[in-house]
Design a protein around this motif. Structure first.
Motif, PDB file in Angstrom:
ATOM      1  N   ASP A  46       0.796  -1.224   0.000  1.00 17.86           N
ATOM      2  CA  ASP A  46       0.000   0.000   0.000  1.00 17.86           C
ATOM      3  C   ASP A  46       0.836   1.285   0.000  1.00 17.86           C
ATOM      4  OD1 ASP A  46      -2.398  -1.352  -0.035  1.00 17.86           O
ATOM      5  OD2 ASP A  46      -2.614  -1.378   2.138  1.00 17.86           O
ATOM      6  N   PHE A  47       2.156   1.163   0.110  1.00 16.62           N
ATOM      7  CA  PHE A  47       2.995   2.361   0.229  1.00 16.62           C
ATOM      8  C   PHE A  47       3.668   2.677  -1.097  1.00 16.62           C
ATOM      9  CE2 PHE A  47       2.444   1.093   4.563  1.00 16.62           C
ATOM     10  CZ  PHE A  47       2.400   2.296   5.267  1.00 16.62           C
ATOM     11  N   VAL A  48       3.464   3.888  -1.588  1.00 10.42           N
ATOM     12  CA  VAL A  48       4.221   4.344  -2.749  1.00 10.42           C
ATOM     13  C   VAL A  48       5.580   4.863  -2.302  1.00 10.42           C
ATOM     14  CG1 VAL A  48       3.277   6.700  -2.746  1.00 10.42           C
ATOM     15  CG2 VAL A  48       4.107   5.697  -4.874  1.00 10.42           C
ATOM     16  N   ILE A  49       5.681   5.367  -1.069  1.00  8.98           N
ATOM     17  CA  ILE A  49       6.958   5.753  -0.452  1.00  8.98           C
ATOM     18  C   ILE A  49       6.965   5.204   0.968  1.00  8.98           C
ATOM     19  CG2 ILE A  49       8.491   7.630   0.251  1.00  8.98           C
ATOM     20  CD1 ILE A  49       7.070   9.443  -1.743  1.00  8.98           C
ATOM     21  N   LEU A  50       8.067   4.551   1.345  1.00  7.92           N
ATOM     22  CA  LEU A  50       8.251   4.106   2.731  1.00  7.92           C
ATOM     23  C   LEU A  50       9.725   4.241   3.065  1.00  7.92           C
ATOM     24  CD1 LEU A  50       7.090   2.870   5.329  1.00  7.92           C
ATOM     25  CD2 LEU A  50       7.580   0.607   4.367  1.00  7.92           C
ATOM     26  N   VAL A  51      10.025   4.971   4.151  1.00  4.46           N
ATOM     27  CA  VAL A  51      11.414   5.204   4.546  1.00  4.46           C
ATOM     28  C   VAL A  51      11.577   4.982   6.038  1.00  4.46           C
ATOM     29  CG1 VAL A  51      11.824   6.845   2.668  1.00  4.46           C
ATOM     30  CG2 VAL A  51      11.056   7.688   4.892  1.00  4.46           C
ATOM     31  N   ASP A  52      12.832   4.820   6.438  1.00  7.12           N
ATOM     32  CA  ASP A  52      13.151   4.634   7.857  1.00  7.12           C
ATOM     33  C   ASP A  52      13.246   5.953   8.612  1.00  7.12           C
ATOM     34  OD1 ASP A  52      13.259   1.884   8.240  1.00  7.12           O
ATOM     35  OD2 ASP A  52      15.329   1.719   7.567  1.00  7.12           O
ATOM     36  N   ASP A  53      13.733   7.022   7.955  1.00  5.79           N
ATOM     37  CA  ASP A  53      14.106   8.223   8.695  1.00  5.79           C
ATOM     38  C   ASP A  53      13.306   9.456   8.285  1.00  5.79           C
ATOM     39  OD1 ASP A  53      15.442   9.951  10.386  1.00  5.79           O
ATOM     40  OD2 ASP A  53      17.258  10.060   9.162  1.00  5.79           O
ATOM     41  N   GLN A  54      13.712  10.134   7.211  1.00  2.00           N
ATOM     42  CA  GLN A  54      13.131  11.415   6.842  1.00  2.00           C
ATOM     43  C   GLN A  54      12.362  11.294   5.526  1.00  2.00           C
ATOM     44  OE1 GLN A  54      14.093  14.415   8.834  1.00  2.00           O
ATOM     45  NE2 GLN A  54      14.780  12.777  10.170  1.00  2.00           N
ATOM     46  N   LEU A  55      11.101  11.741   5.520  1.00  2.00           N
ATOM     47  CA  LEU A  55      10.297  11.829   4.309  1.00  2.00           C
ATOM     48  C   LEU A  55       9.930  13.298   4.137  1.00  2.00           C
ATOM     49  CD1 LEU A  55       7.207   9.558   3.469  1.00  2.00           C
ATOM     50  CD2 LEU A  55       7.581  11.819   2.529  1.00  2.00           C
ATOM     51  N   ILE A  56      10.600  13.967   3.225  1.00  2.00           N
ATOM     52  CA  ILE A  56      10.452  15.417   3.091  1.00  2.00           C
ATOM     53  C   ILE A  56      10.041  15.760   1.661  1.00  2.00           C
ATOM     54  CG2 ILE A  56      11.618  17.645   3.236  1.00  2.00           C
ATOM     55  CD1 ILE A  56      13.463  16.418   5.346  1.00  2.00           C
ATOM     56  N   ILE A  57       8.862  16.321   1.516  1.00  2.00           N
ATOM     57  CA  ILE A  57       8.372  16.798   0.228  1.00  2.00           C
ATOM     58  C   ILE A  57       7.950  18.252   0.427  1.00  2.00           C
ATOM     59  CG2 ILE A  57       6.714  16.472  -1.638  1.00  2.00           C
ATOM     60  CD1 ILE A  57       6.477  13.575  -0.861  1.00  2.00           C
ATOM     61  N   LYS A  58       8.855  19.167   0.119  1.00  2.00           N
ATOM     62  CA  LYS A  58       8.577  20.591   0.276  1.00  2.00           C
ATOM     63  C   LYS A  58       8.207  21.258  -1.037  1.00  2.00           C
ATOM     64  CE  LYS A  58      11.621  21.485   4.260  1.00  2.00           C
ATOM     65  NZ  LYS A  58      12.752  22.312   4.755  1.00  2.00           N
ATOM     66  N   GLY A  59       8.654  20.659  -2.155  1.00  2.00           N
ATOM     67  CA  GLY A  59       8.418  21.286  -3.443  1.00  2.00           C
ATOM     68  C   GLY A  59       7.114  20.856  -4.067  1.00  2.00           C
ATOM     69  N   ALA A  60       6.943  21.228  -5.315  1.00  2.00           N
ATOM     70  CA  ALA A  60       5.713  20.909  -6.036  1.00  2.00           C
ATOM     71  C   ALA A  60       5.619  19.404  -6.254  1.00  2.00           C
ATOM     72  CB  ALA A  60       5.700  21.642  -7.376  1.00  2.00           C
ATOM     73  N   ALA A  61       4.521  18.802  -5.823  1.00  2.00           N
ATOM     74  CA  ALA A  61       4.388  17.346  -5.921  1.00  2.00           C
ATOM     75  C   ALA A  61       2.925  16.948  -5.956  1.00  2.00           C
ATOM     76  CB  ALA A  61       5.087  16.665  -4.747  1.00  2.00           C
ATOM     77  N   ASP A  62       2.646  15.932  -6.761  1.00  2.00           N
ATOM     78  CA  ASP A  62       1.322  15.323  -6.828  1.00  2.00           C
ATOM     79  C   ASP A  62       1.460  13.826  -6.568  1.00  2.00           C
ATOM     80  OD1 ASP A  62       0.095  17.701  -7.506  1.00  2.00           O
ATOM     81  OD2 ASP A  62       0.075  17.277  -9.667  1.00  2.00           O
ATOM     82  N   VAL A  63       0.623  13.288  -5.703  1.00  2.00           N
ATOM     83  CA  VAL A  63       0.507  11.850  -5.527  1.00  2.00           C
ATOM     84  C   VAL A  63      -0.868  11.454  -6.027  1.00  2.00           C
ATOM     85  CG1 VAL A  63       0.424   9.949  -3.877  1.00  2.00           C
ATOM     86  CG2 VAL A  63       2.104  11.782  -3.582  1.00  2.00           C
TER      87      VAL A  63
END
Length: 461
Positions: A46-63
């Motif tokens: 179910d995860f398109v992104i999965l990380v252990d530490d930092q998940l940072i999306i500050k810029g222009a982004a569409d999911v």
């Protein structure tokens, strides 16, 4: 796999062979995929992104919310997630009215221009901060317990385990160098560096590749083409510069592992800096087609920027994920699953129903065209040898092309199995065992193995 009282459990005695490893007549506990009213839990699928530490999306982004059946498009971190800050971040597109994409982490921070539908954080151990002063939208649903919420009511706050990493990566000693406007077919094997110039083209074939580094530089209309069933392992770092295409033909079962951590490697890693100030271990600068089954960077940062043309269709696993560009990225969930799900080693049967027309409804775990080569039918006295069984002994097997895969826990036979057994000379009262034969691993050429269900016999009417 953790066993909980809320799960629907079955005790299944099976004979399971996976590759050359055997477990004879073992007792296996399976927690089933929940339906309405049953326990819910986080799943890696179910995860398109999965990380252990930092998940940072500050810029222009569409999911983009997943449009297929049975999966979601969530973003997760075991530590910290930050959404918004520089440009509109739509998680998902349509937030907050579309609530089928969640951001899940113990600590979550929302900044300017964050548009989110669903937030799950952990008030007991973490934090939630909304620091936006402009343009924030949502969340429509805010939940504060990672172990007890609409997606997971098990009481266990852990996010799913990553796929298995292939171990220490050992590169070769010869570089592959493709000059500007050049092209080359590279056979599977171990190499040192893959270096591709302006408008270069590289063709990778089905199999396993090992590199020290992959560097597509400078920017400019390069292409890397894959055949189906290709695995790429990189020791140090990957650079995909701008205006390039990675798997534009959308070959299936293409995966990328990067072992390295963020760092300069003597100044040779010129990627942008990651979450802790060192050049990222994986970088794609965008403005092209990027489609892999998954990318896994367990020790470093995944860095993305640039326009997605079309949306990147990939699962992203790693230590950290970073996107800060004002050029809009667009992310889709992968349309395939290329890893063995944690806690389930293989496809196995847990029950079956014989229909009046002689067809079968088969229930179990991890059923798909990628995990089931055939439904095999054995007599109870059949000789089962580790690594040596590729079919049943009745001449009545049902190949995957004649199976209807209803879901991950059920398939139906298209053919009259009883009629096939009658035609093979078996009569009323004859007993049989059902089993799953796994496909051959196209990367290694090894026999996939098999799993025989021994708790219940098929009896001819």
């Amino acid at each position: 796999m953790q066993v909980r009282s809320a799960d629907i459990l079955k005790v299944v005695r099976q004979i399971v062979f996976r590759g050359l490893f055997a477990v004879l007549a073992v007792t296996v506990l399976f927690g089933f995929i929940p339906s309405n009213g049953e326990a819910a839990e986080y799943k890696l699928d179910d995860f398109v992104i999965l990380v252990d530490d930092q998940l940072i999306i500050k810029g222009a982004a569409d999911v983009n919310a997943y449009t297929g059946a049975g999966r979601r498009t969530d973003l997760g971190s075991r530590n910290y997630a930050e959404i918004g800050g520089k440009a509109r971040c739509r998680i998902p597109v349509g937030a907050p009215t579309l609530a089928d994409v969640a951001v899940i982490a113990p600590n979550i921070r929302l900044g300017n221009f964050a548009a989110v539908s669903h937030i799950i954080y952990d008030a007991a151990t973490g934090s939630y901060a909304d620091v936006a002063t402009a343009g924030r939208i949502g969340p429509d649903l805010l939940e504060s317990d990672m172990g007890n919420n609409s997606l997971n009511d098990t009481g266990i706050k852990d996010l799913p385990a990553f796929p298995a990493f292939p171990g220490t990566i050992i590169p070769g000693i010869v570089d592959v160098v493709i000059p500007s406007a050049g092209s080359q077919v590279v056979p599977p094997g171990a190499y040192r560096d893959l270096l591709v110039g302006f408008k270069g083209k590289v063709y990778l074939q089905s199999g396993v590749y090992t590199f020290r580094r992959i560097i597509f530089y400078p920017s400019g209309e390069y292409n890397v083409f894959f055949e189906n069933n290709t695995e790429v392992r990189v020791k140090e770092f990957v650079t995909f510069s701008e205006y390039g295409n990675v798997n534009p033909t959308m070959a299936t079962d293409v995966v990328l592992y990067v072992e390295g951590s963020d760092g300069t490697y003597g100044g040779d890693n010129k990627n942008p800096k990651g979450v802790y100030g060192e050049p990222v271990a994986f970088y794609y600068a965008g403005d092209g087609h990027f489609c892999l089954c998954f990318v896994y960077v367990p020790n470093g940062t995944i860095g993305l920027r640039g326009k997605s043309q079309p949306p990147h269709t990939t699962q992203w696993f790693g230590l950290s994920f970073l996107e800060v560009s004002t050029l809009r990225i667009s992310l889709n969930q992968s349309t395939e699953i290329c890893y063995i799900r944690p806690g389930i080693e293989c496809a196995c049967i847990t029950d079956f129903i014989l229909n009046s027309d002689g067809t079968l409804q088969v229930k179990g775990v991890n059923f798909s065209e990628e995990t089931v080569e055939r439904l095999a039918i054995f007599t109870p006295d059949a000789a089962l040898i580790a690594g040596g069984v590729t079919s049943g002994n009745t001449g009545s097997d049902q190949l995957h092309s004649s199976l209807d895969f209803i879901s991950l826990d059920r398939f139906d036979t298209q053919n009259d199995v009883v009629g096939a057994l009658n035609a093979a000379g078996y009569t009323t009262g004859a007993e049989f065992l059902l089993g799953i034969i796994y496909p051959i691993d196209l990367k290694t050429g090894n026999v996939g193995g098999y799993c025989i269900f021994t708790d219940k016999k098929l009896v001819l009417p």
